[in-house]
Design a protein around this motif. Structure first.
Motif, short mmCIF file in Angstrom:
data_model
loop_
_atom_site.label_atom_id
_atom_site.label_comp_id
_atom_site.label_asym_id
_atom_site.label_seq_id
_atom_site.Cartn_x
_atom_site.Cartn_y
_atom_site.Cartn_z
N THR A 72 0.83 -1.20 0.00
CA THR A 72 0.00 0.00 0.00
C THR A 72 0.87 1.25 0.00
O THR A 72 1.99 1.24 0.51
CB THR A 72 -0.92 0.05 1.24
OG1 THR A 72 -0.10 0.01 2.42
CG2 THR A 72 -1.92 -1.09 1.24
N PHE A 97 -2.51 0.89 -4.17
CA PHE A 97 -1.70 -0.32 -4.10
C PHE A 97 -0.60 -0.16 -5.12
O PHE A 97 -0.82 0.40 -6.20
CB PHE A 97 -2.51 -1.57 -4.47
CG PHE A 97 -3.42 -2.02 -3.38
CD1 PHE A 97 -2.91 -2.66 -2.26
CD2 PHE A 97 -4.78 -1.82 -3.47
CE1 PHE A 97 -3.74 -3.09 -1.25
CE2 PHE A 97 -5.62 -2.24 -2.47
CZ PHE A 97 -5.10 -2.87 -1.35
N ILE A 103 -5.44 -9.25 -4.80
CA ILE A 103 -6.00 -8.31 -3.83
C ILE A 103 -7.49 -8.23 -4.13
O ILE A 103 -7.87 -8.09 -5.30
CB ILE A 103 -5.38 -6.91 -3.97
CG1 ILE A 103 -3.85 -6.97 -3.89
CG2 ILE A 103 -5.93 -5.96 -2.91
CD1 ILE A 103 -3.17 -5.67 -4.31
N TYR A 139 -6.64 2.60 -4.23
CA TYR A 139 -7.19 1.79 -3.15
C TYR A 139 -8.71 1.95 -3.23
O TYR A 139 -9.21 3.07 -3.32
CB TYR A 139 -6.66 2.30 -1.80
CG TYR A 139 -6.89 1.36 -0.66
CD1 TYR A 139 -5.90 0.44 -0.31
CD2 TYR A 139 -8.07 1.39 0.08
CE1 TYR A 139 -6.09 -0.43 0.76
CE2 TYR A 139 -8.26 0.52 1.14
CZ TYR A 139 -7.27 -0.39 1.47
OH TYR A 139 -7.46 -1.25 2.52
N ILE A 185 -5.34 -8.90 1.16
CA ILE A 185 -4.13 -8.83 0.35
C ILE A 185 -3.27 -10.06 0.65
O ILE A 185 -3.02 -10.37 1.81
CB ILE A 185 -3.36 -7.51 0.61
CG1 ILE A 185 -2.10 -7.43 -0.21
CG2 ILE A 185 -3.08 -7.29 2.06
CD1 ILE A 185 -1.39 -6.07 -0.15
N SER A 186 -2.91 -10.77 -0.38
CA SER A 186 -2.02 -11.93 -0.30
C SER A 186 -2.61 -13.14 0.41
O SER A 186 -1.87 -14.04 0.78
CB SER A 186 -0.68 -11.55 0.34
OG SER A 186 -0.03 -10.59 -0.44
#
Length: 175
Positions: free
Chosen positions: A66, A77, A125, A100, A111-112
């Motif tokens: 971010t 992002f 994401i 974002y 995220i991830s």
């Protein structure tokens, strides 16, 4: 659009929406920048490696993170490639940025921790809606309305259909 016209548009935007003085706001001013350090008034609070293989140099060859302002609001992002280290600190060249997403009540960004068509992918994401019945007992949430994936070859974000994405409930019972 010419660079001059883009700069003028960013300047006009900063007259309406407060922008940190002299700092990057548009995508074009972030792409190619090596971070850290981030420009004054910006930082990154969240990120992770997005590997492209199992060897040491591939495990963290790319990352997503971010771009946050001084008040810890996430603005964008970024996607980046590893370009070196200074001591123990990785240095990243930003290859793409996306805004974002604005979140609605009950939504959060994952995220991830997502899977695409059932396969885990740390480069995804997504916006998920956690305001659903028995949310605390769910193992997974479906992406609700927005999702992107890092194309590791190009270093760019690509949109993916939210219906293809699920994300782990990071607060699931028993974890």
């Amino acid at each position: 659009m010419t660079a001059l016209r883009t700069s003028a548009m960013v300047a006009l935007l900063c007259m309406v929406v407060p922008c940190p003085a002299g700092e990057p706001n548009g995508s074009e001013t972030w792409i190619g920048r090596v971070v850290p350090p981030f420009p004054d008034g910006f930082k990154s609070n969240t990120g992770g490696c997005v590997g492209s293989g199992r060897s040491a140099e591939q495990i963290c060859a790319r990352s997503i993170g971010t771009i946050d302002d001084a008040e810890d609001r996430s603005l964008k992002f970024y996607a980046a490639e590893l370009v070196g280290r200074i001591g123990n600190e990785a240095r990243w060249k930003i290859t793409d940025v996306v805004p974002y997403p604005k979140l609605l009540r009950g939504e959060r960004v994952s995220i991830s921790t997502c899977v695409i068509d059932g396969v885990g992918d740390p480069g995804v994401i997504a916006v998920i809606d956690t305001a659903v019945e028995n949310a605390e007992a769910r193992e997974m949430f479906e992406a609700s309305r927005w999702a992107v994936r890092l194309d590791r070859n190009k270093g760019r974000f690509v949109e993916v259909r939210p219906t293809e994405v699920s994300c782990y409930n990071e607060g699931a019972e028993g974890e």
